[in-house]
Scaffold this motif. Structure first.
Motif, PDB file in Angstrom:
ATOM      1  N   LEU A  47      14.064  -9.203  29.199  1.00  0.00           N
ATOM      2  CA  LEU A  47      14.790  -9.570  27.991  1.00  0.00           C
ATOM      3  C   LEU A  47      13.913  -9.412  26.761  1.00  0.00           C
ATOM      4  O   LEU A  47      14.332  -8.872  25.730  1.00  0.00           O
ATOM      5  N   CYS A  48      12.678  -9.846  26.876  1.00  0.00           N
ATOM      6  CA  CYS A  48      11.722  -9.739  25.769  1.00  0.00           C
ATOM      7  C   CYS A  48      11.462  -8.276  25.415  1.00  0.00           C
ATOM      8  O   CYS A  48      11.254  -7.942  24.251  1.00  0.00           O
ATOM      9  N   SER A  49      11.483  -7.395  26.422  1.00  0.00           N
ATOM     10  CA  SER A  49      11.162  -5.979  26.221  1.00  0.00           C
ATOM     11  C   SER A  49      12.379  -5.134  25.868  1.00  0.00           C
ATOM     12  O   SER A  49      12.238  -3.930  25.634  1.00  0.00           O
ATOM     13  N   SER A  50      13.557  -5.717  25.843  1.00  0.00           N
ATOM     14  CA  SER A  50      14.768  -4.954  25.562  1.00  0.00           C
ATOM     15  C   SER A  50      14.734  -4.388  24.154  1.00  0.00           C
ATOM     16  O   SER A  50      13.953  -4.826  23.302  1.00  0.00           O
ATOM     17  N   VAL A  51      15.583  -3.422  23.894  1.00  0.00           N
ATOM     18  CA  VAL A  51      15.568  -2.739  22.603  1.00  0.00           C
ATOM     19  C   VAL A  51      15.890  -3.681  21.458  1.00  0.00           C
ATOM     20  O   VAL A  51      15.493  -3.458  20.314  1.00  0.00           O
ATOM     21  N   ALA A  52      16.573  -4.809  21.737  1.00  0.00           N
ATOM     22  CA  ALA A  52      16.895  -5.788  20.695  1.00  0.00           C
ATOM     23  C   ALA A  52      15.680  -6.615  20.307  1.00  0.00           C
ATOM     24  O   ALA A  52      15.646  -7.180  19.207  1.00  0.00           O
ATOM     25  N   ARG A  53      14.697  -6.738  21.194  1.00  0.00           N
ATOM     26  CA  ARG A  53      13.468  -7.503  20.961  1.00  0.00           C
ATOM     27  C   ARG A  53      13.746  -8.919  20.420  1.00  0.00           C
ATOM     28  O   ARG A  53      13.244  -9.303  19.361  1.00  0.00           O
ATOM     29  N   PRO A  54      14.511  -9.738  21.147  1.00  0.00           N
ATOM     30  CA  PRO A  54      14.707 -11.109  20.677  1.00  0.00           C
ATOM     31  C   PRO A  54      13.473 -11.969  20.938  1.00  0.00           C
ATOM     32  O   PRO A  54      12.586 -11.603  21.716  1.00  0.00           O
ATOM     33  N   ILE A  55      13.431 -13.119  20.294  1.00  0.00           N
ATOM     34  CA  ILE A  55      12.505 -14.175  20.687  1.00  0.00           C
ATOM     35  C   ILE A  55      13.031 -14.749  21.996  1.00  0.00           C
ATOM     36  O   ILE A  55      14.211 -15.088  22.095  1.00  0.00           O
ATOM     37  N   TYR A 113       8.202  -5.052  17.204  1.00  0.00           N
ATOM     38  CA  TYR A 113       9.376  -4.182  17.265  1.00  0.00           C
ATOM     39  C   TYR A 113       9.465  -3.190  16.116  1.00  0.00           C
ATOM     40  O   TYR A 113      10.317  -2.303  16.125  1.00  0.00           O
ATOM     41  N   ALA A 114       8.599  -3.305  15.123  1.00  0.00           N
ATOM     42  CA  ALA A 114       8.586  -2.364  14.001  1.00  0.00           C
ATOM     43  C   ALA A 114       7.232  -1.665  13.967  1.00  0.00           C
ATOM     44  O   ALA A 114       6.227  -2.226  14.406  1.00  0.00           O
TER      45      ALA A 114
END
Length: 754
Positions: free
Chosen positions: A269-277, A304-305
């Motif tokens: 989840l942390c590594s997903s393209v959305a990069r949520p906390i 993520y940037a």
């Protein structure tokens, strides 16, 4: 060896018209279509339009093209439908990309996406013209929603319109073989946005213990060294945020193990393209104590940037040339939203200077405007699947599917954790997290969000939905639109939101468990068993009311809930011994005991507060939900107290458990485990009562208390053991952040039944 011709190679030529709907703009769809058509030897064109992507293809392999169109679509594309029609042959020998068309918008744009591996490779390749460029992006990554003013998604409709492409970027943009073919945010150091300060200077400031305000994708972050106790303490003091946890940013997934114990699902989840906390268990002694005081878990997000990746390289003392952005990096940044207490996220450069000068030692800006502010999304893993706690960057504006058509409905949400929802046909577009509507700045952001959502979705609302509570700022705004208004009971909206998100059709049985909401009877609800049928609802049960001494003050001062609970048990005499440092506790408990203070609530959130106070965990709250979160953090393994609750005629009382706490006075760890275990058992019994009454087999679990992972997982497991199907909020928050979606669902039903 003789080559085998493609299955369609000997088919007669045909011409097809195709209309592709979904998230198909800003994802490299047109260059993908161009390459695919060329590979298939087809003539025709592709173009963006307000209603999606339009394609005409002609040749012998059109059916192969149609098959591959969906099976090989770009990674960020989401194709909902492909409409097709046969056309007369028109001839031609080339396939082209045509100018975009305007009109009524029925397509959508995708969410902002984390930097892809290809761009990362270029970022640290000295031979690339994107070397060390903090704004590198391509069709597979980078900003989308936060830079787009309206559709169709073209550069002129975004904040990149201020940056004319240099010859090299223009050539890449027009080259079908290039990854940036028709990538609207394409830019390079020669023609694109620029940072106000060099990366080494930013890194030096952070290493020196200073606080930096850094402009990113959806707004500014306040960042500092997450291992530097003095720096983190200074950030807390300057931001006037004494206890509320900070998130941390790490360079990559390989760096998580040094900071937290993450499950495979949490890492993914942390590594997903959305990069949520993502909330995960913190390793003790690594982070500064003030990062997440009183809690076992810490919010972790990955860079993520491009600017984040460059900054982590510099902080690690590594050269940009040849740096491996996927290698473990020991540096940890606190990265929290740059917003002075109670105000929205800062996005404007001049605003940053005005509002952040007293907080940050260094303010780093760039000259690409942020059109739409978007906080970092927050998520956790519940029952082995992702569940959002705050939905914003990386997820908005991806729509939620609806079961039926209906009028375009604008739903205004709640007063706290406000969002808005706008429906279009069978799609519901839920805005990014706005926040609490307590300040003029947040209300301004709220209005901006409504207008931008209307612009980006491309429909004018025909109907407005809001909460039943007349004092919510969102409810007070409803009449201003001059449209029919449907007022929706708070907890019914919670149940409807979870059921609709899960695709549940028909009558819905639900438990709405949260802090507060105005009930049908004018009372303070928050622990409700509800049946929702169409637009109608029925209250089947609830928690036994607890005294609410001081009304709204009790939510900020849990000791009041503790004193009220003791008085309700007939033990007002114990109040002063439990809370000796509260001079008013005796008189308050006495008023409750005598019946002079009759305010009461069925809220589960206030029950959490009462227990936290009785166990000595938290007497006064610095932020909403603090007592409940600290109580949850004490649980090792939930254990139910025998006969710790009573259920009669749909009223669930935890008086036996509270009496146990009053007499035995267990330590906080033991009490927290007993409370959670008994709570799960009691709520499961209430749900079974509802299922027996209605004959329904699914239970929607909504409300802010379902953000408690111990409760959500325990209750889900208990329901499953009773052969009931638990429905949990996944793509939207269970708390008031998902409320506007439930309002929209119910308002459309109510309107259709008139």
């Amino acid at each position: 060896m003789t080559a085998v011709p493609a299955p369609d190679a000997f088919a007669p030529a045909a011409r097809l018209f195709l209309k592709v709907n979904g998230a198909v703009q800003g994802v490299g769809m047109r260059p993908f279509v161009h390459r695919l058509a060329t590979e298939c030897g087809l003539a025709g064109y592709v173009r963006n339009g307000a209603d999606g992507v339009t394609i005409e293809v002609e040749g012998a392999r059109v059916e192969e093209f149609v098959r591959r169109l969906t099976s090989e679509a770009p990674p960020l594309a989401r194709i909902d439908t492909v409409q097709r029609a046969e056309l007369p042959l028109a001839g031609g020998d080339e396939f082209v990309i045509r100018e975009s068309l305007g009109g009524e918008t029925t397509t959508r744009i995708v969410a902002d996406a984390a930097t892809c591996d290809a761009c990362l490779a270029e970022l640290f390749d000295p031979a690339s013209r994107y070397f060390a460029y903090p704004f590198v992006n391509c069709t597979h990554c980078g900003p989308r929603y936060t830079i787009t003013r309206r559709l169709p998604y073209d550069r002129r409709q975004t904040s990149m319109a201020d940056f004319p492409m240099c010859p090299d970027c223009a050539a890449a943009y027009k080259d079908v073989r290039d990854r940036r073919f028709h990538a609207e945010p394409v830019a390079c150091p020669a023609c694109g946005p620029k940072l106000s300060h060099p990366i080494p200077e930013i890194a030096a400031a952070i290493r020196a213990g200073r606080i930096v305000a850094l402009k990113g994708i959806g707004g500014f972050h306040l960042i500092c060294d997450g291992r530097n106790a003095e720096a983190v303490a200074a950030l807390r003091t300057r931001k006037a945020r004494e206890f509320k946890p900070f998130a941390v940013m790490l360079a990559n997934a390989a760096s998580i193990a040094a900071v937290a114990e993450a499950s495979p699902q949490e890492q993914a989840l942390c590594s997903s393209v959305a990069r949520p906390i993502v909330l995960m268990r913190a390793k003790p002694g690594v982070l500064a104590p003030a990062v997440s005081p009183g809690l076992r878990r810490v919010g972790v997000m990955l860079a993520y940037a491009p600017v984040h990746h460059l900054l982590f390289a510099a902080l690690a003392g590594r050269d940009f040339a040849g740096h491996d952005p996927h290698a473990a990096n020991d540096f940890v940044l606190v990265a929290t939203s740059a917003n002075p207490g109670g105000e929205p996220l800062v996005v404007d450069d001049a605003d940053a200077t005005r509002r952040l000068a007293g907080i940050a030692d260094l303010i780093v800006t760039h000259d690409r405007a942020i059109v739409v502010r978007a906080d970092d999304s927050v998520a956790q893993v519940i029952a082995s699947a992702p569940s959002l706690l705050r939905r914003a960057r990386g997820y908005v504006p991806e729509p939620i599917a609806l079961a039926e058509d209906g009028p375009a409905t604008l739903a205004l949400g709640a007063h706290l954790k406000a969002t808005v929802t706008l429906t279009r046909g069978r799609e519901a577009f839920v805005s990014q997290h706005v926040g609490d509507l307590d300040t003029a700045e947040t209300l301004k952001f709220y209005r901006e969000t409504i207008q931008h959502l209307i612009d980006i979705v491309g429909v004018q609302p025909e109907l407005v939905a809001c909460d039943l509570h007349p004092d919510y700022r969102s409810s007070q705004m409803a009449e201003a639109f001059g449209l029919p208004v449907v007022r929706v009971q708070h907890h019914v909206a919670h149940v409807a939101a979870v059921a609709a998100e899960a695709g549940h059709e028909g009558p819905a049985l639900g438990l709405a468990l949260d802090g507060h909401g105005l009930g049908d009877d004018g009372g303070a609800w928050g622990g409700e068993l509800l049946l929702v049928e169409g637009a109608a609802h029925r209250r089947l049960g609830h928690l036994a009311p607890l005294p609410l001494p001081g009304g709204d003050r009790a939510a900020r001062e849990p000791w009041r809930m503790g004193a009220g609970a003791l008085a309700a048990l007939g033990r007002a005499d114990l109040a002063a011994t439990f809370f000796p440092d509260r001079p008013l506790v005796g008189p308050i408990a006495g008023r409750v005991a005598s019946g002079a203070d009759r305010l009461a609530t069925t809220s589960l959130g206030r029950l959490f507060d009462a227990v936290a106070a009785l166990l000595g965990v938290r007497a006064v709250q610095d932020y909403e939900g603090q007592a409940a979160m600290e109580l949850e953090a004490l649980v090792d393994e939930p254990v139910a107290l025998a006969d710790g609750f009573a259920l009669a005629d749909g009223v669930l009382s935890f008086a036996p458990l509270l009496a146990h706490f009053a007499v035995i006075r267990p330590d906080a760890h033991t009490g927290a485990s007993l409370f959670h275990g008994t709570l799960v058992d009691g709520l499961a019994a209430l749900a079974r009562h509802g299922a027996a009454t209605t004959g329904l087999g699914s239970v929607a679990l909504g409300g802010g208390c379902l953000m408690n992972r111990v409760l959500a997982e325990g209750l889900s497991a208990a329901l499953a053991k009773s052969d009931l199907t638990p429905l949990l909020a996944r793509r939207l928050p269970a708390n008031d952040g998902g409320l506007s979606f439930g309002q929209a669902v119910l308002a459309r039903r109510a309107f259709s039944e008139i």
